[in-house]
Each structure stands twice: as structure tokens, then as C-alpha cells.
Design an enzyme around this catalytic site. Structure first.
Site, PDB file in Angstrom:
ATOM      1  N   ASP A   1      32.996  38.220  38.484  1.00  0.00           N
ATOM      2  CA  ASP A   1      32.183  37.044  38.140  1.00  0.00           C
ATOM      3  C   ASP A   1      31.136  37.402  37.090  1.00  0.00           C
ATOM      4  O   ASP A   1      30.921  36.662  36.124  1.00  0.00           O
ATOM      5  CB  ASP A   1      31.551  36.398  39.385  1.00  0.00           C
ATOM      6  CG  ASP A   1      31.174  37.404  40.462  1.00  0.00           C
ATOM      7  OD1 ASP A   1      31.418  38.601  40.260  1.00  0.00           O
ATOM      8  OD2 ASP A   1      30.628  37.001  41.494  1.00  0.00           O
TER       9      ASP A   1
ATOM     10  N   TYR B   1      50.215  38.536  42.393  1.00  0.00           N
ATOM     11  CA  TYR B   1      51.457  38.203  41.700  1.00  0.00           C
ATOM     12  C   TYR B   1      52.658  38.958  42.273  1.00  0.00           C
ATOM     13  O   TYR B   1      53.760  38.860  41.739  1.00  0.00           O
ATOM     14  CB  TYR B   1      51.346  38.532  40.203  1.00  0.00           C
ATOM     15  CG  TYR B   1      50.490  37.553  39.457  1.00  0.00           C
ATOM     16  CD1 TYR B   1      49.122  37.493  39.695  1.00  0.00           C
ATOM     17  CD2 TYR B   1      51.039  36.698  38.523  1.00  0.00           C
ATOM     18  CE1 TYR B   1      48.325  36.599  39.027  1.00  0.00           C
ATOM     19  CE2 TYR B   1      50.242  35.798  37.840  1.00  0.00           C
ATOM     20  CZ  TYR B   1      48.890  35.751  38.092  1.00  0.00           C
ATOM     21  OH  TYR B   1      48.107  34.864  37.423  1.00  0.00           O
TER      22      TYR B   1
ATOM     23  N   ASP C   1      44.664  37.814  34.218  1.00  0.00           N
ATOM     24  CA  ASP C   1      45.219  36.544  33.754  1.00  0.00           C
ATOM     25  C   ASP C   1      44.102  35.573  33.391  1.00  0.00           C
ATOM     26  O   ASP C   1      44.087  34.969  32.311  1.00  0.00           O
ATOM     27  CB  ASP C   1      46.097  35.962  34.875  1.00  0.00           C
ATOM     28  CG  ASP C   1      46.945  34.800  34.388  1.00  0.00           C
ATOM     29  OD1 ASP C   1      47.035  34.601  33.163  1.00  0.00           O
ATOM     30  OD2 ASP C   1      47.512  34.092  35.229  1.00  0.00           O
TER      31      ASP C   1
ATOM     32  N   LYS D   1      36.415  43.064  42.380  1.00  0.00           N
ATOM     33  CA  LYS D   1      35.544  42.342  43.317  1.00  0.00           C
ATOM     34  C   LYS D   1      35.472  43.201  44.574  1.00  0.00           C
ATOM     35  O   LYS D   1      35.735  42.759  45.697  1.00  0.00           O
ATOM     36  CB  LYS D   1      36.156  40.950  43.607  1.00  0.00           C
ATOM     37  CG  LYS D   1      35.279  40.018  44.386  1.00  0.00           C
ATOM     38  CD  LYS D   1      34.210  39.347  43.551  1.00  0.00           C
ATOM     39  CE  LYS D   1      33.307  38.495  44.422  1.00  0.00           C
ATOM     40  NZ  LYS D   1      32.140  37.967  43.712  1.00  0.00           N
TER      41      LYS D   1
END
Ligand code: NAD
Length: 362
Positions: free
Chosen positions: A226, A125, A250, A192
Site C-alpha cells: 500500500d 494466480y 499485476d 504485505k
């Protein structure tokens, strides 16, 4: 009694209706708030040439606290998001999204009580992007290849994902301080890092360093994003405070909103060192605009967060209790809640009538 001036940004789509309902509920508590309207959004483009005129930032800088409705951001074209611009201009580095079950919303789960702490200023972002085919994009592609950093197809658009020590440290620190202050037991850092070694890897490293300072007071664990999504859906009762970089925050917060009954009831706050803006998680839902049918609960619960921030804890509690009662009774509820609970929208009430039902319980 204290008097507050709060910047009010009605916004686009359903924003004006749900903020009107919210103001009526807050005013009914007796807390003395002067609403200083400083609107932003797509509708201002024509007059001001920008969806975020300077007077909005000036008003928030003066009042320190703002509450807003959602603002429309055209997908892929036109101006960048007003929300992202506000967060950057005021350095609102925390996006706080409490996710809790309210009986009567028809949610799939009960007993959910999660605090999501989303980093709000960097990651994908950051707004550092290179358009496909532009000279800059091609130069960057050539640079990466020359450095042996990897091959990128020449017809690629590129968005950068910067994650800094500074940004990670302060957001993880906020999550731990929140946990201490609110008697929470555990902070989970989501990432991640197995794939994105230099961005998420850095976030995780910093999270571990900050966590070490709280050892013995607040537990810490880390989870891959995940696995986080699956874990949240399998057992949402098993999560406490969760801290995430911007993009995962988000996405995961919409997932969490779904666990407790949908976007219509999920509140949020953007908080920095000096300023705070409160707003629902959902967007401007243009198809419902101007029909007095949208659910204002998320906007009203955002006002609950605002009142807590202002130190008006008793008024915040009263609104929360009234919302809980109206939803639990299930009689005066908006179309979305009625449909989830009964399979039909028959007997639902409009935005303002729902607010009236809450006011009657205060
Ligand atoms: P959205 O959240 O506006 O709507 C998705 C769906 O959720 C709607 O069709 C509606 O069925 C439902 N919904 C959302 N809020 C509701 C409410 N209060 N009551 C009843 N139903 C509700 O998401 P979108 O359609 O992807 O986005 C519309 C616009 O809002 C876009 O321009 C987007 O950029 C913008 N947006 C703004 C914000 C913000 O201002 N903070 C946040 C998200 C999206």
C-alpha cells in the site's frame, strides 16, 4: 544475417490489428524474422474446445521465442486465462515490465524509469480454488476450523495464495541480476508481510537473504504494497528495480502504466529459463476491435524487448527512437494519445497509419 522464427499469437479483440502493425514495423528494420502464426484465444473455443490448442505450446517450444497480442478472458466464468496457462506450461517465471516516460504521451510525470519484475507462476494466480458450496470448499473450511486456523464463513469461495522459497528465490535473484547487468542501483521488494506472515513474510525473508549476496553492489530495500502505491504516485522518479509477488505485480504495473501515459504504451515480457513470450500489459479492449483505432505502441515496444532478447540491439534502438520521435511530434498519433494531449480525438490517425509514421522514421 541471422534468421529467426518467432511464434506469433495475434489473439483476440484488438490483438490482430496491433500485432499486424508490430510485424510491419519489425520487418521494416530488416531483421529477418519468419512469423509462425499459432493463434490462441476465445475465438478458438468453438473449433478446438479450448482457447489454447496444443499447437501453440508446441510452436513456442520449437521456436523458443513468441510475441502475442492480448487474449480475452471471461470474468468469473468459463476457461482460465490463456496467459496464466502459457506462463505455467512454459515456466515463464519472470514478468518483466519496464515503465519509462516517453515525451508526447501526455503522461502526468516525466523522467520515470522503473523496471517491474513480477513473479509469474504462484501466489493467488496458482489457480488453486474451491467453489463456494462445493464439498471440497466445505471440507477445507472444516479443516481450518478443526486446526484452530480460523473461522471461514460456510458460503465462502476460496482461492489459495501459495508463495514458495523456490519461486521467491529465483524471482528476486533475477531482479538483482537484471540490476547488475543494466547498471541499476537499487532493488525494492514489495510485500504485505505485516499481515500475511507465512506467504509474503516468506517472500520478504527470502528477498533479504538473496539481497545479502549482492551487498555492496546493488542496494536493497523493502516496502509494503500500500505504501508502494502511494510512493509511486507521489514520487515515481524515486524507484529503480521493483520485485513483487504475482498479484501485487499485476496491480502495481497497471498503476505504473498510468504514470507514463496509460495501457496503450506499456510493454511486457514473460521470461523463463528456456522460453520467452513478449506481450503488451493491456488487454483485448473489445470495444475498439476491428476499427483500426487501437494504439499499437505497447505491442511495438514489446517487440523492442523481443529484439533485445534476440540480441538485435541496434534494430531495437532504431524502433524505440522512431516511436519516441513520432510521439514527440504528436501529429500521427492514435485517438488515445491525441485525446490526452489535446482533449479531443480530432486529427488522430488509425493503427496502421501510426505504424507507417514509425516506419518512415526508421
Ligand atoms: P483492456 O486493457 O483490454 O482495456 C481497458 C481500456 O484501456 C480499454 O477500454 C481501452 O480504452 C484502453 N486500452 C487498452 N489497450 C489499448 C490500446 N492498445 N489502445 C487504445 N486503448 C487501449 O482491459 P479490460 O477491458 O479489463 O480487458 C479486456 C479483456 O482483455 C479481458 O477479457 C481481459 O481478461 C483481457 N486481458 C488480457 C490480457 C493479456 O492477454 N495479456 C491482459 C489484460 C487483460
Amino acid at each position: 544475417m541471422a534468421n529467426y522464427t518467432v511464434t506469433l499469437i495475434p489473439g483476440d479483440g484488438i490483438g490482430p490489428e496491433i500485432t499486424q502493425a508490430m510485424c510491419r514495423v519489425v520487418d521494416a528494420t530488416g531483421v529477418d524474422i519468419t512469423w509462425e502464426v499459432a493463434d490462441a484465444g476465445a475465438k478458438l473455443m468453438e473449433e478446438y474446445g479450448t482457447p489454447l490448442p496444443d499447437y501453440v505450446i508446441e510452436s513456442i517450444k520449437k521456436n523458443k521465442v513468441a510475441i502475442k497480442g492480448p487474449v480475452t478472458t471471461p470474468v468469473g466464468v468459463g476457461f482460465r486465462s490463456v496467459n496464466v496457462a502459457l506462463r505455467k506450461a512454459l515456466d515463464l517465471y519472470v514478468n518483466l515490465r519496464p515503465v519509462y516516460s516517453i515525451p508526447g504521451t501526455g503522461a502526468r510525470y516525466e523522467g520515470v524509469d522503473i523496471i517491474l519484475v513480477r513473479e509469474n507462476t504462484e501466489d493467488l494466480y496458482a489457480g488453486v480454488e474451491f467453489e463456494e458450496g462445493s464439498a471440497d470448499a466445505l471440507e477445507l473450511i472444516a479443516f481450518c476450523e478443526a486446526k484452530g486456523a480460523g473461522t471461514i464463513r460456510k458460503d465462502s469461495g476460496i482461492s489459495l495464495k501459495p508463495i514458495s522459497i523456490t519461486g521467491s528465490e529465483r524471482i528476486v535473484h533475477y531482479a538483482f541480476e537484471y540490476a547488475l547487468e543494466h547498471n541499476r542501483k537499487k532493488v525494492t521488494a514489495v510485500h504485505k508481510a505485516n499481515i500475511l506472515k507465512f506467504s509474503d513474510g516468506l517472500f520478504l525473508r527470502v528477498a533479504r537473504e538473496v539481497a545479502a549476496k549482492y551487498e555492496g553492489r546493488v542496494d536493497f530495500e523493502d516496502k509494503i504494497v500500500d505504501a508502494t502505491c502511494m510512493g509511486l504516485v507521489l514520487d515515481p522518479g524515486n524507484w529503480d528495480v521493483v520485485v513483487l509477488p504475482n498479484l501485487y505485480g499485476d496491480i502495481v504495473s497497471d498503476l505504473c502504466a498510468g504514470l507514463v501515459g496509460g495501457l496503450g504504451i506499456a510493454p511486457g515480457a514473460n521470461i523463463g529459463k528456456d522460453y520467452a513470450i513478449f506481450e503488451p500489459v493491456h488487454g483485448s479492449a473489445p470495444s475498439h476491435a476491428g476499427k483500426d483505432e487501437a494504439n499499437p505502441t505497447a505491442e511495438i515496444l514489446s517487440a523492442v524487448l523481443m529484439l533485445q532478447h534476440l540480441g538485435e540491439k541496434e534494430a531495437a534502438e532504431r524502433i524505440l527512437k522512431a516511436v519516441r520521435e513520432v510521439l514527440a511530434e504528436g501529429e500521427y498519433v492514435t485517438y488515445d494519445i491525441k485525446r490526452t494531449n489535446t482533449g479531443s480525438t480530432e486529427g488522430c490517425v488509425g493503427t496502421q497509419a501510426y505504424a507507417d509514421a514509425i516506419i518512415a522514421k526508421l
